[in-house]
Design a protein around this motif. Structure first.
Motif, PDB file in Angstrom:
ATOM      1  N   ALA A  57       0.825  -1.211   0.000  1.00  0.00           N
ATOM      2  CA  ALA A  57       0.000   0.000   0.000  1.00  0.00           C
ATOM      3  C   ALA A  57       0.855   1.255   0.000  1.00  0.00           C
ATOM      4  N   TYR A  58       1.899   1.269   0.821  1.00  0.00           N
ATOM      5  CA  TYR A  58       2.787   2.432   0.858  1.00  0.00           C
ATOM      6  C   TYR A  58       3.448   2.644  -0.507  1.00  0.00           C
ATOM      7  N   LEU A  59       3.867   1.566  -1.132  1.00  0.00           N
ATOM      8  CA  LEU A  59       4.483   1.699  -2.456  1.00  0.00           C
ATOM      9  C   LEU A  59       3.509   2.304  -3.459  1.00  0.00           C
ATOM     10  N   GLY A  60       2.245   1.999  -3.294  1.00  0.00           N
ATOM     11  CA  GLY A  60       1.237   2.560  -4.189  1.00  0.00           C
ATOM     12  C   GLY A  60       1.082   4.058  -4.058  1.00  0.00           C
ATOM     13  N   MET A  61       1.512   4.615  -2.932  1.00  0.00           N
ATOM     14  CA  MET A  61       1.363   6.054  -2.695  1.00  0.00           C
ATOM     15  C   MET A  61       2.663   6.832  -2.873  1.00  0.00           C
ATOM     16  N   LEU A  62       3.800   6.192  -2.630  1.00  0.00           N
ATOM     17  CA  LEU A  62       5.059   6.934  -2.572  1.00  0.00           C
ATOM     18  C   LEU A  62       5.451   7.578  -3.898  1.00  0.00           C
TER      19      LEU A  62
END
Length: 474
Positions: A57-62
């Motif tokens: 999920a974090y990778l999807g936002m970074l």
């Protein structure tokens, strides 16, 4: 249950998945492109791993990619459907709450929860990394520094992850003006991990902000193998090299770097790289240097993306590209689209990008468009109220300087010489070594009918550019 190297229990994450997770953290810290592949390997080995899904999920936002965020939101939502959170550790529940808030566009809640994780678990590398880059994307300089600084005492200096933490802390220090401390911290990080491209990036910023352009180029030249190819930060670090060169007035070399490394026919249409391309060309645009063919390529890339209202900082750079390419109607459509979105989205609600767009992003976009129309008075009036709030829509001091320079140029061209003089006084006292500042002072004095002061300012600009002497070895 298994536990990571720092003793954090991981539910539904077996030994194989744990190995993938540890490798994914390494790849994340050092900006290796294989991070996506490693994260997917982790989830294949442990489809119900809470930390694995938080990482994805974090990778999807970074990357500030709208499509990536939408895909991550769908995957994350499917994972959470029917999830028995009572089985999870408190840390895992907090990660899922932070990731969910971020995916929902609630940046403030995500940042707060990530901070709470770091307090309770100061050796949680994932929370520290995600939080640090969250702070960068939201322009929160104090947390960018203190989130990592507050955790460092809990770390053993022999820990393999201690060096990358120092690299993160370097950037936080730099964004708060602690340039010498940041440089020394960054060099300490690089002693531990010479390929720490985020640490290299942080030190590069310190040279930019202090006007030590030749030192910055030599610093990067000495580490070319570590940063110049094959990382997720390669284009951005080349952008920093180009900024050093730009201050010397060597436009030909700037364009060589641009064509070889910043944007070319094989470039991916990713937002972070297109931001660098637009910001570099915009600096040339402000100097009256028409790069029509290059602008067209960047504008085409932004158009292919067809982004919705996902991240205001991206919108501003898309408008730069459209204006630079002479596509004012396309820039107008982007502005109108964001205006409609604001009208349909109640104020004071998530997403956080609504406030970023309404309070900073749209005024900047409108000002860039006005500048392209040569309505310099309007551009000045639009930028003046937000110039001390530009951090609210993300980026670094170096990145936002493209907008600050636009205000200087607009004020000068609008004949608002008193304002231009004030802005240049601010800039030159803050950064006394900056050929750009002194060259604009020379133009101001010429317009004000003070040829002797103009000559003195021009001489100072030329002396500083010559002293920079960025080599052509990289």
């Amino acid at each position: 249950m298994t536990a990571d190297r720092h003793g954090h229990t991981m539910t539904d994450t077996g030994a194989e998945a744990l190995g993938h997770y540890e490798q994914a953290l390494e790849d994340l810290l050092f900006f290796r492109p294989r991070i996506e592949e490693g994260t997917q390997a982790l989830l294949r080995a442990a489809p119900r791993s809470p930390i694995g899904h938080a990482l994805a999920a974090y990778l999807g936002m970074l990357g500030t990619e709208e499509a990536a965020a939408a895909a991550a939101r769908a995957t994350f939502g499917a994972f959470r459907a029917g999830l028995d959170t009572d089985r999870l550790t408190p840390r895992e529940r907090m990660h899922l709450a932070a990731a969910g808030a971020w995916l929902d566009g609630d940046y403030r809640t995500a940042g707060r929860i990530l901070g709470e994780i770091a307090v309770a678990h100061p050796r949680d590398v994932l929370a520290l990394f995600a939080g640090h880059h969250h702070d960068f994307l939201t322009g929160d300089a104090l947390r960018l520094r203190d989130r990592v600084g507050g955790a460092l005492d809990a770390w053993d200096e022999d820990d393999p992850h201690y060096g990358p933490l120092l690299g993160m802390y370097t950037f936080g220090l730099e964004e708060n003006g602690h340039y010498e401390h940041a440089e020394q911290t960054g060099l300490a990080a690089l002693e531990r991990h010479p390929h720490d491209v985020w640490g290299i990036h942080g030190v590069a910023h310190t040279y930019e902000m202090r006007g030590r352009f030749a030192d910055g180029a030599r610093f990067l030249d000495a580490r070319t193998d570590a940063w110049s190819d094959g990382t997720l930060l390669t284009v951005h670090n080349w952008w920093h090299y180009a900024l050093y060169t730009l201050e010397t007035g060597d436009t030909d070399r700037v364009l060589e770097i641009y064509d070889a490394a910043v944007h070319h026919e094989d470039s991916a249409d990713v937002a972070m790289e297109l931001i660098d391309a637009a910001a570099l060309l915009w600096r040339l645009y402000l100097a009256g240097d028409d790069q029509g063919v290059r602008w067209a390529s960047v504008a085409d890339a932004w158009e292919r993306r067809a982004d919705g209202p996902h991240y205001a900082f991206n919108d501003a750079h898309a408008v730069m590209a459209y204006v630079g390419a002479g596509r004012l109607a396309r820039a107008e459509r982007l502005v109108a689209d964001r205006e409609r979105w604001l009208a349909d989205t109640p104020a004071g609600t998530v997403p956080t990008n609504r406030a970023m767009t309404a309070e900073v992003g749209l005024p900047v976009c409108r000002a860039l468009l006005a500048y392209g129309r040569q309505d310099y008075a309007a551009a000045t009036d639009l930028l003046l109220p937000v110039r001390h709030r530009l951090n609210d829509f993300g980026g670094s001091h170096a990145q936002r300087d493209a907008v600050q320079r636009t205000l200087v140029e607009a004020a000068l061209r609008a004949g608002r010489h008193d304002l231009a003089r004030t802005l240049l006084s601010e800039r030159s006292w803050l950064r006394p070594v900056c050929p750009y500042n002194w060259s604009v002072k020379a133009r101001l004095e010429e317009r004000a009918g003070a040829p002797e002061r103009a000559a003195a300012a021009r001489e100072r600009a030329q002396a500083q550019a010559q002293a920079a002497g960025v080599p052509r070895t990289a």
